[in-house]
Design an enzyme around this catalytic site. Structure first.
Site, PDB file in Angstrom:
ATOM      1  N   CYS A   1      13.998  -7.903  10.227  1.00  0.00           N
ATOM      2  CA  CYS A   1      12.734  -7.209  10.567  1.00  0.00           C
ATOM      3  C   CYS A   1      11.689  -8.206  11.018  1.00  0.00           C
ATOM      4  O   CYS A   1      10.803  -7.874  11.792  1.00  0.00           O
ATOM      5  CB  CYS A   1      12.148  -6.497   9.355  1.00  0.00           C
ATOM      6  SG  CYS A   1      13.146  -5.187   8.697  1.00  0.00           S
TER       7      CYS A   1
ATOM      8  N   GLU B   1      10.165   2.529  18.073  1.00  0.00           N
ATOM      9  CA  GLU B   1      10.028   1.510  17.024  1.00  0.00           C
ATOM     10  C   GLU B   1      10.561   0.155  17.483  1.00  0.00           C
ATOM     11  O   GLU B   1      10.824  -0.740  16.677  1.00  0.00           O
ATOM     12  CB  GLU B   1      10.730   1.985  15.750  1.00  0.00           C
ATOM     13  CG  GLU B   1      10.174   3.301  15.207  1.00  0.00           C
ATOM     14  CD  GLU B   1       8.933   3.155  14.318  1.00  0.00           C
ATOM     15  OE1 GLU B   1       8.855   2.208  13.538  1.00  0.00           O
ATOM     16  OE2 GLU B   1       8.026   4.018  14.421  1.00  0.00           O
TER      17      GLU B   1
ATOM     18  N   ASN C   1       8.176  -4.677   0.926  1.00  0.00           N
ATOM     19  CA  ASN C   1       7.626  -3.668   1.824  1.00  0.00           C
ATOM     20  C   ASN C   1       8.694  -3.148   2.782  1.00  0.00           C
ATOM     21  O   ASN C   1       8.387  -2.494   3.777  1.00  0.00           O
ATOM     22  CB  ASN C   1       6.467  -4.247   2.645  1.00  0.00           C
ATOM     23  CG  ASN C   1       5.120  -3.795   2.106  1.00  0.00           C
ATOM     24  OD1 ASN C   1       5.028  -2.764   1.456  1.00  0.00           O
ATOM     25  ND2 ASN C   1       4.086  -4.556   2.400  1.00  0.00           N
TER      26      ASN C   1
ATOM     27  N   HIS D   1      15.177   2.563  10.048  1.00  0.00           N
ATOM     28  CA  HIS D   1      15.454   1.942  11.349  1.00  0.00           C
ATOM     29  C   HIS D   1      16.940   1.616  11.377  1.00  0.00           C
ATOM     30  O   HIS D   1      17.532   1.311  10.341  1.00  0.00           O
ATOM     31  CB  HIS D   1      14.683   0.620  11.514  1.00  0.00           C
ATOM     32  CG  HIS D   1      13.213   0.768  11.686  1.00  0.00           C
ATOM     33  ND1 HIS D   1      12.304  -0.025  11.027  1.00  0.00           N
ATOM     34  CD2 HIS D   1      12.487   1.600  12.465  1.00  0.00           C
ATOM     35  CE1 HIS D   1      11.070   0.310  11.385  1.00  0.00           C
ATOM     36  NE2 HIS D   1      11.151   1.296  12.247  1.00  0.00           N
TER      37      HIS D   1
ATOM     38  N   ALA E   1       0.800  -1.226   0.000  1.00  0.00           N
ATOM     39  CA  ALA E   1       0.000   0.000   0.000  1.00  0.00           C
ATOM     40  C   ALA E   1       0.833   1.276   0.000  1.00  0.00           C
ATOM     41  O   ALA E   1       0.275   2.373  -0.021  1.00  0.00           O
ATOM     42  CB  ALA E   1      -0.932  -0.016   1.214  1.00  0.00           C
TER      43      ALA E   1
ATOM     44  N   SER F   1       4.625   3.662   4.012  1.00  0.00           N
ATOM     45  CA  SER F   1       5.739   4.095   4.861  1.00  0.00           C
ATOM     46  C   SER F   1       6.684   5.052   4.152  1.00  0.00           C
ATOM     47  O   SER F   1       7.714   4.657   3.604  1.00  0.00           O
ATOM     48  CB  SER F   1       6.509   2.861   5.363  1.00  0.00           C
ATOM     49  OG  SER F   1       5.813   2.271   6.422  1.00  0.00           O
TER      50      SER F   1
ATOM     51  N   VAL G   1      12.067   3.061   1.431  1.00  0.00           N
ATOM     52  CA  VAL G   1      12.172   3.119  -0.033  1.00  0.00           C
ATOM     53  C   VAL G   1      11.363   2.001  -0.706  1.00  0.00           C
ATOM     54  O   VAL G   1      10.619   2.239  -1.664  1.00  0.00           O
ATOM     55  CB  VAL G   1      13.670   3.012  -0.446  1.00  0.00           C
ATOM     56  CG1 VAL G   1      13.828   3.058  -1.956  1.00  0.00           C
ATOM     57  CG2 VAL G   1      14.475   4.130   0.209  1.00  0.00           C
TER      58      VAL G   1
HETATM   59  O1  SUG Z   1       7.366   0.017   9.301  1.00  0.00           O
HETATM   60  N1  SUG Z   1       6.790  -1.420   6.148  1.00  0.00           N
HETATM   61  C1  SUG Z   1       7.385  -1.515   7.479  1.00  0.00           C
HETATM   62  C2  SUG Z   1       8.696  -2.249   7.408  1.00  0.00           C
HETATM   63  C3  SUG Z   1       9.280  -2.509   8.761  1.00  0.00           C
HETATM   64  C4  SUG Z   1      10.664  -3.012   8.708  1.00  0.00           C
HETATM   65  N2  SUG Z   1      11.141  -3.254  10.001  1.00  0.00           N
HETATM   66  C5  SUG Z   1      12.428  -3.129  10.418  1.00  0.00           C
HETATM   67  N3  SUG Z   1      13.306  -2.485   9.726  1.00  0.00           N
HETATM   68  N4  SUG Z   1      12.713  -3.607  11.560  1.00  0.00           N
HETATM   69  C6  SUG Z   1       7.579  -0.132   8.078  1.00  0.00           C
HETATM   70  O2  SUG Z   1       7.966   0.782   7.359  1.00  0.00           O
HETATM   71  C7  SUG Z   1       5.016  -0.948   4.562  1.00  0.00           C
HETATM   72  C8  SUG Z   1       3.557  -1.270   4.426  1.00  0.00           C
HETATM   73  C9  SUG Z   1       3.021  -0.901   3.077  1.00  0.00           C
HETATM   74  O3  SUG Z   1       3.519   0.058   2.481  1.00  0.00           O
HETATM   75  O4  SUG Z   1       2.043  -1.550   2.624  1.00  0.00           O
HETATM   76  C10 SUG Z   1       5.509  -1.065   5.998  1.00  0.00           C
HETATM   77  O5  SUG Z   1       4.776  -0.838   6.926  1.00  0.00           O
END
Ligand code: SUG
Length: 446
Positions: free
Chosen positions: A370, A176, A364, A252, A21, A24, A28
């Site tokens: 993660c 986070e 995503n 992160h 979707a 975030s 990227v």
């Molecule tokens: O929070 N992506 C998550 C990815 C989290 C990664 N976590 C770590 N690095 N620990 C975020 O950005 C994308 C959902 C979307 O675009 O549909 C999303 O939420």
């Protein structure tokens, strides 16, 4: 005499509404893949295959369940009324982005579920848990309630485990979770140093911070977690992330650094003040010398680190050195693949590399690290937790059959408005709580 402890990894089982979707900003991959058609079944099976492989290698591997999505109670709290079907139709018409947000399967990235402190570090010698408020992104800010229920259900014995509510849900306390937290130690059972990495200082307008993308973790949040967990100055180090790295897509710290034991594997652009960070850790680490494995920009450009997720790898102990569990994209990125070959030949602490295909999640912005929450457990603590979530051959068999039976292999943004998806998901999750022995953790079960 330190007690024996292991690191257990709790992976988020990808939920039936996994979709792309573009929610975030600052991540990227999330933005690049907006509106792509997702395959929730493949995503869940890729995650399970990673868990199974690591369990087979002898690591304690746990499973954290997906959350109920689309989350109708959130829509009701925002004023939508009527039957589930009417609510979905109204929000799909008025605000499709809101529908995507309440349908996101983002709880799969359990590195963001909570911060966990090992009992060897905490004042009361219990394992402490604080679910992350994740308030930088609306779709993630609704996770902490169910996360807290799940963690309490798994780690229920108060003699061993302490649970705190998420921090206040405002940007000044943006938290986070473990994605910005790494523990360095001589061995898992010995007192260690917990490294908290933050992107900005909330209460100081003059402090350096990113210019393009948001800093999702504040110093104030990290300090609050350390206080709540009873970590004194000997066990906590606070370090600012390099703002330029955040602006390059490092949303992160676990996208640019990972630690295990006495090893800190990181990119030279990870920290604002690298020398200070290393000195602060070294000054506190007992029983071992800190072993930095520093990757230079000339070896792996920051953009390649972000594209490949080299640092979003799991760094794990093996009987002879450490294993780096990397996403497949690392072998598809020439500079990174070359670097990995050099790393293995270098005679350093990282002696093995294994490749995992978690492409559905990677699109995503979620790599192997993660997808997991690390929990250091002494033998008695491991015994005290609820074992229904520990991956065995039998549980793996149940979960793969459960995914095959309930998940779609195609999900677009339009599909999120399908009322059948709500029914399918509730039906599946109801069955899952039985499989995992978790009790009634979902709103629809109350
Ligand atoms: O929070 N992506 C998550 C990815 C989290 C990664 N976590 C770590 N690095 N620990 C975020 O950005 C994308 C959902 C979307 O675009 O549909 C999303 O939420």
């Amino acid at each position: 005499m330190p007690k024996h402890a292991i690191e257990a990894n709790f992976d988020g089982l990808v939920g039936p509404t996994h979709n792309y979707a573009g929610l975030s900003w600052g991540n990227v991959a999330s933005k690049a893949n907006v509106n792509a058609v997702a395959n929730p079944r493949e995503a869940a099976l890729q995650g399970l295959a990673k868990m199974k492989h690591l369990a087979d290698r002898g690591y304690v591997q746990g499973v954290l369940p997906p959350h109920e999505r689309p989350h109708i109670p959130t829509l009701k709290a925002l004023g939508y009324r009527g039957s589930d079907e009417q609510i979905l139709a109204a929000v799909a018409r008025d605000n499709p982005v809101l529908l995507s947000a309440v349908a996101s399967a983002s709880s799969m990235w359990t590195a963001n579920a909570a911060t966990v402190s090992a009992s060897a570090d905490t004042r009361d010698h219990r394992v402490h848990f604080t679910p992350a408020n994740l308030n930088a992104k609306f779709h993630r800010s609704i996770e902490h309630v169910v996360t807290g229920r799940v963690l309490r259900s798994i780690f229920s014995d108060e003699a061993y485990f302490a649970h705190h509510p998420a921090l206040p849900p405002v940007s000044q306390f943006g938290d986070e979770g473990a994605a910005n937290h790494t523990r360095l130690c001589a061995s898992h059972g010995e007192p260690g140093v917990e490294l908290f990495v933050y992107g900005a200082v909330a209460f100081d307008d003059d402090a350096p911070g990113p210019k393009t993308f948001p800093a999702r973790q504040t110093l104030e949040a990290s300090q609050a977690i350390a206080r709540l967990h009873g970590l004194d100055d000997r066990h906590a180090v606070f370090a600012q992330q390099n703002p330029a790295a955040i602006d390059a897509g490092v949303f992160h710290n676990d996208v640019i650094a990972v630690g295990n034991g006495n090893v800190l594997f990181y990119h030279e652009q990870a920290f604002l003040n690298e020398d200070r960070v290393l000195a602060d850790i070294s000054g506190r680490l007992k029983g071992a010398e800190l072993e930095p494995v520093r990757v230079r920009e000339s070896q792996v450009p920051l953009a390649d680190a972000v594209a490949s997720y080299l640092f979003n790898s799991q760094l794990l102990n093996t009987p002879d050195g450490m294993l780096l569990a990397v996403p497949a994209e690392c072998r598809e990125t020439p500079s990174v693949s070359h670097y990995l070959d050099e790393l293995l030949a270098s005679g350093g602490p990282i002696t093995a590399v294994e490749v995992f295909d978690v492409k559905q999640s990677m699109r995503n912005g979620g790599g192997p690290a993660c997808l997991r929450l690390r929990v250091v457990l002494r033998d008695d603590e491991l015994k005290a937790m609820n074992h229904g979530v520990v991956l065995t051959d039998e549980l793996y068999g149940h979960l793969t059959a459960w995914v095959q039976g309930h998940y779609r292999d195609r999900l677009s943004q339009e599909d999120l408005a399908d009322p059948m998806l709500v029914q399918e998901t509730r039906h599946a999750l109801d069955e899952l709580t039985g499989i995992l022995g978790l009790g009634m953790i979902y709103d629809f079960q109350h």
